[in-house]
Enzyme design. Structure first.
Site, mmCIF file in Angstrom:
data_model
loop_
_atom_site.group_PDB
_atom_site.id
_atom_site.type_symbol
_atom_site.label_atom_id
_atom_site.label_comp_id
_atom_site.label_asym_id
_atom_site.label_seq_id
_atom_site.Cartn_x
_atom_site.Cartn_y
_atom_site.Cartn_z
ATOM 1 N N ARG A 185 -0.367 -1.001 -2.889
ATOM 2 C CA ARG A 185 -0.696 0.166 -3.844
ATOM 3 C C ARG A 185 -1.049 0.911 -2.028
ATOM 4 O O ARG A 185 -1.135 2.327 -1.888
ATOM 5 C CB ARG A 185 -2.139 -0.391 -4.174
ATOM 6 C CG ARG A 185 -1.246 -0.612 -5.769
ATOM 7 C CD ARG A 185 -2.354 -1.224 -6.253
ATOM 8 N NE ARG A 185 -1.970 -2.497 -6.659
ATOM 9 C CZ ARG A 185 -1.120 -3.436 -6.082
ATOM 10 N NH1 ARG A 185 -0.869 -3.565 -7.269
ATOM 11 N NH2 ARG A 185 -1.228 -4.948 -5.928
ATOM 12 N N THR A 186 -2.342 0.396 -1.406
ATOM 13 C CA THR A 186 -3.042 1.087 -0.259
ATOM 14 C C THR A 186 -2.585 1.908 0.347
ATOM 15 O O THR A 186 -2.963 2.872 0.268
ATOM 16 C CB THR A 186 -3.910 0.282 0.512
ATOM 17 O OG1 THR A 186 -4.572 -0.640 -1.067
ATOM 18 C CG2 THR A 186 -4.490 0.898 0.770
ATOM 19 N N LYS A 216 2.074 -7.848 22.541
ATOM 20 C CA LYS A 216 1.476 -8.230 23.918
ATOM 21 C C LYS A 216 0.812 -7.679 24.694
ATOM 22 O O LYS A 216 0.246 -7.679 25.777
ATOM 23 C CB LYS A 216 3.044 -7.126 24.676
ATOM 24 C CG LYS A 216 4.290 -7.111 23.933
ATOM 25 C CD LYS A 216 5.728 -6.067 25.147
ATOM 26 C CE LYS A 216 5.549 -4.624 24.202
ATOM 27 N NZ LYS A 216 5.916 -3.716 24.968
ATOM 28 N N ARG A 229 -5.008 -1.471 7.698
ATOM 29 C CA ARG A 229 -5.536 -2.478 7.415
ATOM 30 C C ARG A 229 -5.364 -3.522 8.365
ATOM 31 O O ARG A 229 -4.498 -3.504 8.717
ATOM 32 C CB ARG A 229 -4.708 -2.894 6.230
ATOM 33 C CG ARG A 229 -5.461 -3.707 5.219
ATOM 34 C CD ARG A 229 -4.232 -4.617 4.653
ATOM 35 N NE ARG A 229 -5.427 -3.801 3.064
ATOM 36 C CZ ARG A 229 -4.997 -3.664 1.933
ATOM 37 N NH1 ARG A 229 -3.592 -4.789 1.344
ATOM 38 N NH2 ARG A 229 -5.765 -2.691 1.358
ATOM 39 N N HIS A 265 -13.210 -2.080 1.909
ATOM 40 C CA HIS A 265 -12.337 -1.346 1.243
ATOM 41 C C HIS A 265 -12.424 -0.181 0.850
ATOM 42 O O HIS A 265 -12.965 0.045 -0.041
ATOM 43 C CB HIS A 265 -10.994 -2.454 0.355
ATOM 44 C CG HIS A 265 -10.151 -2.135 0.342
ATOM 45 N ND1 HIS A 265 -9.411 -1.008 0.683
ATOM 46 C CD2 HIS A 265 -9.176 -2.611 -0.625
ATOM 47 C CE1 HIS A 265 -8.230 -0.895 0.244
ATOM 48 N NE2 HIS A 265 -7.803 -2.212 -0.662
HETATM 49 C C1 NCD Z 1 -6.905 -5.111 -2.758
HETATM 50 C C2 NCD Z 1 -7.526 -5.989 -1.677
HETATM 51 O O1 NCD Z 1 -6.626 -5.468 -0.647
HETATM 52 O O2 NCD Z 1 -8.120 -5.962 -1.097
HETATM 53 N N1 NCD Z 1 -5.839 -4.618 -3.174
HETATM 54 C C3 NCD Z 1 -5.633 -3.040 -3.056
HETATM 55 O O3 NCD Z 1 -6.401 -3.092 -2.371
HETATM 56 N N2 NCD Z 1 -5.935 -2.807 -4.296
HETATM 57 C C4 NCD Z 1 -7.949 -6.373 -4.183
HETATM 58 C C5 NCD Z 1 -7.244 -7.382 -3.845
HETATM 59 O O4 NCD Z 1 -6.310 -8.008 -3.141
HETATM 60 O O5 NCD Z 1 -7.434 -8.422 -4.632
#
Ligand code: NCD
Length: 310
Positions: free
Chosen positions: A57-58, A87, A108, A136
Site C-alpha cells: 500500500r504505502t 557497497k 521505508r 509510520h
Molecule cells: C503497516 C506497516 O507497514 O507498518 N502497513 C501499512 O503501511 N499499511 C501495518 C502493518 O504492516 O501491520
C-alpha cells in the site's frame, strides 16, 4: 509548521493546525485520489521511493499520488539488495545523492531513526514511510483523516486499539497524532506482553485522555466508536515461539461485530493476517479498504505541501 521543504519523519511533528490544513488540502485532492478528474499540479516534479522493507500500500499510494497529479516517479523497492548500500554507502550519502535526482523522497526502513539519517544528507524533503517498529507518520495521518471523514469529528471519540500495540508502528503514530484532539477515550486492548510502550501511555494520559488497558476485547467491543485493529507484527518478534503464542489472539468476527455499535467504525492499516475475519468485509462499518484511497489523498496533500505547491 511550515511544510515547505520540511522532512516528515515523526508523527510528533504535527500540531492541530497542521492536521487541519493537511486535511483541508486532502479534501481538495480526494476526487483525484478517487480517479475522478485530472490534475497537473506536480508537472515536472519527481518523487523517489526508496524501500528497504516490503510494502504494497504505502509505496503504491505515494507513487499513485504523484502520478495522478501529473508528476513522475523513480523507485527502488529493493534498496537492501540492489542499491549502493550493498557497497557500504552511508544513508547520509544516499540521501545526498538521491536528492540530486528527485524533488521529494519517500522512504521505508526496518530501523528506527534510519529515515532521519538519510534526511540529514538530503537537500529535498524526505517523508518517512515507516522506520522499524517506531513510527509510520503517513499511515497515522491517513487513519486520523479516515476518522474525520467517516465519523465527522475526532474530539470526544471512544477509540480502541486492538492487537500488537508494542510493535505496531501504526499504533504508535496514531497515539501521537490523536494527542492533538480533545476528550478522547482510549481503550488499549492487547496481551500484557504486547502493551503500548509506557512512554506513549504516559503522553496520552498527560493529554488528559481517559486510558483503559484491558486484555478482554469482547468485554469492551459494545461501547466503542472506533475499533482500530493492529495485526501481530511477526517480523518484529525476536523469538518465533513468542509470536506463536500471540498469533490469532484477537480476531474480529461477525459475532463480535454484532455486539458493536450500529455506527462503529472499523479501521485497519492492512495487511490482514488473521485479525479480521473476511466475513466482516461486507459490513458497512468496516472501512479498511476505503482507507486505502483516503491514504492517496493524504499523501497527495503532503507532497503538495512539502513541495510548496499548496
Ligand atoms: C503497516 C506497516 O507497514 O507498518 N502497513 C501499512 O503501511 N499499511 C501495518 C502493518 O504492516 O501491520
Amino acid at each position: 509548521m511550515d511544510f515547505t521543504g520540511t522532512h516528515i519523519t515523526a508523527s510528533g511533528q504535527f500540531e492541530r493546525e497542521d492536521l487541519d490544513l493537511l486535511f483541508r488540502v486532502a479534501d481538495s485532492m480526494l476526487p483525484y485520489a478517487q480517479k475522478n478528474g485530472v490534475s497537473d499540479l506536480m508537472k515536472g516534479k519527481v518523487l523517489a521511493t526508496l524501500f528497504f522493507e516490503p510494502s504494497t500500500r504505502t509505496r503504491f499510494s505515494f507513487e499513485t499520488a504523484m502520478l495522478r497529479l501529473g508528476g513522475h516517479v523513480i523507485n527502488n523497492y529493493l534498496m537492501n539488495e540492489t542499491s549502493s548500500i550493498t557497497k557500504w554507502e552511508s544513508l547520509y550519502d544516499t540521501g545526498r545523492t538521491v536528492s540530486q535526482f528527485a524533488d521529494v523522497i519517500a522512504m521505508r526502513h526496518p530501523e528506527a531513526g534510519a529515515v532521519e539519517e538519510l534526511a540529514k544528507g538530503s537537500t529535498v524533503p524526505v517523508i518517512s514511510c515507516g522506520d522499524g517498529a517506531h513510527d509510520h507518520p503517513t499511515q497515522g495521518l491517513l487513519d486520523v483523516y479516515t476518522l474525520y471523514k467517516e465519523k465527522g469529528r475526532i474530539d470526544g471519540l471512544k477509540i480502541a486499539m486492538v492487537g500488537d500495540l508494542k510493535y505496531s508502528r501504526v499504533v504508535h503514530s496514531q497515539s501521537q497524532l490523536l494527542r492533538n484532539y480533545k476528550n478522547i477515550e482510549l481503550v488499549l486492548v492487547s496481551p500484557k506482553e504486547l502493551e503500548l510502550p509506557e512512554d506513549l501511555v504516559s503522553e496520552l494520559k498527560d493529554s488528559g485522555f481517559k486510558v483503559t488497558v484491558t486484555e478482554d476485547f469482547e468485554a469492551v467491543v459494545g461501547d466503542l466508536d472506533v475499533i482500530s485493529m493492529a495485526r501481530i507484527q511477526k517480523e518484529r518478534f525476536p523469538d518465533m515461539d513468542e509470536y506463536e503464542k500471540f498469533k490469532g489472539v484477537y480476531v474480529l468476527t461477525l459475532d463480535l461485530l454484532r455486539k458493536a455499535k450500529q455506527d462503529a467504525l472499523v479501521m485497519a492499516p492492512l495487511p490482514r493476517v488473521d485479525e479480521i475475519d473476511i466475513a466482516c468485509d461486507g459490513d458497512p462499518r468496516c472501512k479498511y479498504f476505503e482507507q486505502v484511497q483516503y491514504g492517496v489523498a493524504v499523501r497527495m496533500a503532503l507532497l503538495a505541501l512539502v513541495l510548496g505547491l499548496r
